[in-house]
Design a protein around this motif. Sequence first.
Motif, PDB file in Angstrom:
ATOM      1  N   THR A  48       1.071  -1.281   0.666  1.00  0.00           N
ATOM      2  CA  THR A  48      -0.046   0.384  -0.011  1.00  0.00           C
ATOM      3  C   THR A  48       0.421   1.711   0.228  1.00  0.00           C
ATOM      4  O   THR A  48       0.549   2.361  -0.627  1.00  0.00           O
ATOM      5  CB  THR A  48      -0.603   0.121   1.268  1.00  0.00           C
ATOM      6  OG1 THR A  48      -0.448  -0.252   2.781  1.00  0.00           O
ATOM      7  CG2 THR A  48      -1.967  -1.097   1.208  1.00  0.00           C
ATOM      8  N   ILE A  50      -5.754  -2.675   8.552  1.00  0.00           N
ATOM      9  CA  ILE A  50      -6.507  -1.706   7.200  1.00  0.00           C
ATOM     10  C   ILE A  50      -4.987  -1.974   6.269  1.00  0.00           C
ATOM     11  O   ILE A  50      -5.421  -1.666   4.550  1.00  0.00           O
ATOM     12  CB  ILE A  50      -6.457  -0.103   7.683  1.00  0.00           C
ATOM     13  CG1 ILE A  50      -6.798   0.177   8.803  1.00  0.00           C
ATOM     14  CG2 ILE A  50      -5.976   0.616   6.655  1.00  0.00           C
ATOM     15  CD1 ILE A  50      -6.430   1.040   9.971  1.00  0.00           C
ATOM     16  N   ALA A  51      -3.866  -2.237   5.930  1.00  0.00           N
ATOM     17  CA  ALA A  51      -3.121  -2.404   5.721  1.00  0.00           C
ATOM     18  C   ALA A  51      -3.591  -3.230   4.632  1.00  0.00           C
ATOM     19  O   ALA A  51      -3.668  -3.378   3.174  1.00  0.00           O
ATOM     20  CB  ALA A  51      -1.262  -2.879   5.697  1.00  0.00           C
ATOM     21  N   GLY A  77      -6.737  -2.413   2.791  1.00  0.00           N
ATOM     22  CA  GLY A  77      -6.336  -1.592   1.459  1.00  0.00           C
ATOM     23  C   GLY A  77      -5.497  -2.453  -0.004  1.00  0.00           C
ATOM     24  O   GLY A  77      -5.528  -2.337  -0.813  1.00  0.00           O
ATOM     25  N   SER A 104      -4.645   4.651   2.015  1.00  0.00           N
ATOM     26  CA  SER A 104      -3.561   3.755   2.252  1.00  0.00           C
ATOM     27  C   SER A 104      -2.322   3.621   2.742  1.00  0.00           C
ATOM     28  O   SER A 104      -1.563   3.238   3.304  1.00  0.00           O
ATOM     29  CB  SER A 104      -3.479   2.086   1.366  1.00  0.00           C
ATOM     30  OG  SER A 104      -5.451   2.121   1.681  1.00  0.00           O
ATOM     31  N   SER A 161      -0.096   3.816   5.434  1.00  0.00           N
ATOM     32  CA  SER A 161       1.665   3.329   5.477  1.00  0.00           C
ATOM     33  C   SER A 161       2.809   3.909   5.374  1.00  0.00           C
ATOM     34  O   SER A 161       3.753   3.719   6.258  1.00  0.00           O
ATOM     35  CB  SER A 161       1.529   2.064   4.334  1.00  0.00           C
ATOM     36  OG  SER A 161       0.652   0.893   4.125  1.00  0.00           O
TER      37      SER A 161
END
Length: 508
Positions: free
Chosen positions: A47, A178-179, A182, A326, A330
């Motif tokens: 990401t 989340i990563a 994404g 995203s 990161s």
Amino acid sequence: MTSTARATARADHHDEDSAHLAALGYDYDQQFTRDMGFWGNIALGFTYLSPVVGVYTTLAPAMGIAGPGVVWWLLIAALGQLMVALIFGEVVSTYPVAGGVYPWSRRLWGPKWGWLNGWVYSLAICVTIASVAYGAGPFLGALLGVEMSQQANVLIALGTILLATLANFGGTKLLSQIAFWGFVAEIVATIAIGGWLLFAARKHDLSVLFTDFRPADLQSEQPFIIPFALAAFMGIFLFYGFEACGDVAEEVKNPGRTIPRAMRMTIYIGGIASMFIAIGLVLAIPDYAAILNGTADDPIGELFLAVFGPVGFRVVMAVVCISFVSCVISLQAAASRLLFSMGRDQALPGWKLLGTFNERFRVPPYALIVAAVIPAVVIVGSLLSENALLAIISFASFGVYLGFQMVVFAALYARTKGWAGRGKFKLGAWGWIVNVLALAWGVFGMVILAWPAGDETTPWFDKWIVLVSALVVVGVGVIYLVVAKPHLRSTAPHGDHHTGQIPVQRAG
């Protein structure tokens, strides 16, 4: 397993991780939780790399220089950066410590080199956060169907940074989740969009990737290799992000094995995804001449609108916006770990705050805040001077490459003194060859990024803005290093090639 048993297991792991850091020569207590596995680590790097962000941002300007053949830079850059990723993998496997380039180059060469590398890279990554957040504005504007202004773009960028900061305060586990989602969203979108462009909207065959579409008179005056080389920024801009896998080394399970694999997989998956979507776009663009002569204002956006219609266009823009957010999340995670690493070594002004760790959220809060404030200041500064914003952001990609190559050069220097990787991932006899190739690629990338832009009417400052920005950053860092001597404050180990120290690796 009961909650008591899980707590006991976490405590045992915590003690084991602290012992591992001590075995590496560090007196740090294990503060992060190792909630990030292999796929979470890949997702973080992917990401950050973000093929969607990279390809959609650079394809049109690169094609404006050299035409559809620029897609080959994605393959070339992927191979070049794979060499760098192999070096990073060997180094992080030997020194799996949070902060990435700073502790790595400190161990490979010494405290001065490590500090300067950390300084350059921390500024470069913070500026990259600003550039990606600012770049999200036009796509969100297209999604909402509103006319964008500079003020609106600034507000969107600041909102993106705020959202990323809130997400990062959720800790390693939330960051990993989340990563990962994404990553999944971007892969699915790449397959769907690229597949539709290739099979339902294609206007050309693959021969165009080997054809020079410049005007005949220009072809006779200038060999294709010249514009092709100048368009290399397309691949150079895209293929970094894998280093973020190592920035969170103290949050990854079995980092000596996991991180080198994740770095390589980030390159492999990112390379395939970016080539797929880029070839789909190139073969679906109806008019190359309009891009080469500069009459096409937004060829990628126009293509999406024509192919997918108003509703589909907004869906595509929504995916692009998710990719931008995203990517910022990161980037900020990686920047905060670097700032925290330098803070706990007392290497930066405000080190007491930067080196603070919040036990409740399991994150370095002030490092996260700084990784939000610096990009926000850069973005707000655009309201005062667009030229200043350009000068600052021009440093971003060059600074990242410079930070990479300071590690690569330090590794090569250490090899001349007898150093070799002692982690779970080792290059062995290939180390020298890979190291030289990685350095050669990085130097080439920096030359391309610093190459003067414009023509004879362009002011010299505008032509050399990238190099001037880099010299200012490095010059200020050197002055501070000489005057304040921040490298002397830390007792962390350094310069293993001088001492012959071999870090002990934990089994498993």
